[in-house]
Design an enzyme around this catalytic site. Sequence first.
Site, mmCIF file in Angstrom:
data_model
loop_
_atom_site.group_PDB
_atom_site.id
_atom_site.type_symbol
_atom_site.label_atom_id
_atom_site.label_comp_id
_atom_site.label_asym_id
_atom_site.label_seq_id
_atom_site.Cartn_x
_atom_site.Cartn_y
_atom_site.Cartn_z
ATOM 1 N N HIS A 75 3.575 24.461 10.093
ATOM 2 C CA HIS A 75 1.880 25.000 10.515
ATOM 3 C C HIS A 75 2.269 26.253 11.361
ATOM 4 C CE1 HIS A 75 -1.867 24.949 12.626
ATOM 5 N NE2 HIS A 75 -1.078 25.156 13.558
ATOM 6 N N GLU A 76 3.144 26.181 12.268
ATOM 7 C CA GLU A 76 3.357 27.478 12.973
ATOM 8 C C GLU A 76 3.812 28.548 12.484
ATOM 9 O OE1 GLU A 76 2.374 27.284 16.212
ATOM 10 O OE2 GLU A 76 1.715 25.171 16.146
ATOM 11 N N HIS A 82 1.201 30.619 10.680
ATOM 12 C CA HIS A 82 0.475 31.620 11.579
ATOM 13 C C HIS A 82 1.341 33.148 11.503
ATOM 14 C CE1 HIS A 82 -2.387 29.172 13.376
ATOM 15 N NE2 HIS A 82 -1.415 28.321 14.096
ATOM 16 N N GLU A 129 -6.306 28.368 12.198
ATOM 17 C CA GLU A 129 -5.748 27.230 12.442
ATOM 18 C C GLU A 129 -5.605 26.317 11.070
ATOM 19 O OE1 GLU A 129 -3.702 26.170 14.753
ATOM 20 O OE2 GLU A 129 -4.116 27.761 16.101
#
Length: 415
Positions: free
Chosen positions: A275-276, A279, A355
């Site tokens: 997930h990070e 970004h 997000e």
Amino acid sequence: MKRLYILLVVIFGVYAVLMSVYLLHGNLFAIPKELIGTDVDPHLFMTVDEITKAEALSRIHSLAFFLTSPLQIGLILLLLGVSVKFRLLAERLLKRPFWQMIVFVLLFSMLLDILFLPVDYYLFRVDRSYGISNETIGMFWSDQAKDFAVNSIGTIVLVWMFRWLLKLSPGRWWLWFWLASIPLILFITFIQPVVLDPLYNDFYPLQNQELKKQILSLAAQSHIPADQVYEVNMSERTNAINAYVNGIGGNARIVLWDTILQKLQSKEILTVMAHEMGHYVEGHIYWGILYGVVLSFFGFWLAFHAYRTFVRRWGPLWGIRGETDLAALPALLLIVTVMNFASAPAQNAFSRVIEHRADVYSMKLTGDGNSAIHAFQKIAKENLSPVTQPKLVQWFRGSHPTILERIEYFKQFSQ
């Protein structure tokens, strides 16, 4: 003037009562009936005591947010008279305008910090009593001192720039200030990971070599130019769990809190890290900068007109000499504070979009919905976070989709 102050106190009092009734009473965290007994039902992965604490903690922090923001606006307005006295004191002590500006900024910043110190201390005590924070009183005061130093330096630089541009171009300072803010934002983005973050916590290479290898493998698949993974000693401060990828280009840093290493399984950690990385890969930091630059353009333009109108129409009531008067600076702070509070829903809506995009990337990279579900169930448990939030709170404070929404998305990839 006295009537104005009384009116402000009455308005804030009524507002505080209404917000307290709304946030402290009623079942604000109920999930839809059809989802009871499913993966999003907190009773399946949290104890009754944890659910009660999570909801109570959320109520307290939400009430603090909705009260302190308008309270700051009201206090700044009430302190405009004090700002004139601070300016007179600075003029008596020093002759050069630059040093007068520094004294004024330090005095006014210190006064605001002192006035809001009880709120900060109360929230510090609340977080400790609920078991989410491990901070000692020494850490609290150390952070307060560091925050004051960092914020004061930043404020002095911004105020000096503002006053210089105001004198140089009284009718276009907002445009030049906006242009000057762009490289400043980029500079802060670059230095925060390597200069500011280590002021508060200790970073060191990840000790778990197998996990490091797996994370760097994900990073390689994502074309992230990182050859090191860091863990940061957050357990001395909190029991919450988190991880992030920040920086730009070769300055990228993959960081895990030591708490996430202690409380999540490797597969669960990998879904969080994916997930990070999403970004980074999707350039969310650049989109965030672009969004901020565009929003600030309109914000500076609006602040320019509001500041000019306020100082010319009401400044004389407090003894403010004009737009270049040091004592007028709190009026600009007042306007910026109002704008920040009013724009919070738009900023959070943008944040929730990126997000969710990062969640999409996490599933694209790992395809492991089960581990993602388990990870966020544990995040809710360890961070004492309700799985859902009332709409008003989500609009003003929700920078991420709710845990319920995220788990529901991950279900598509579970087996």
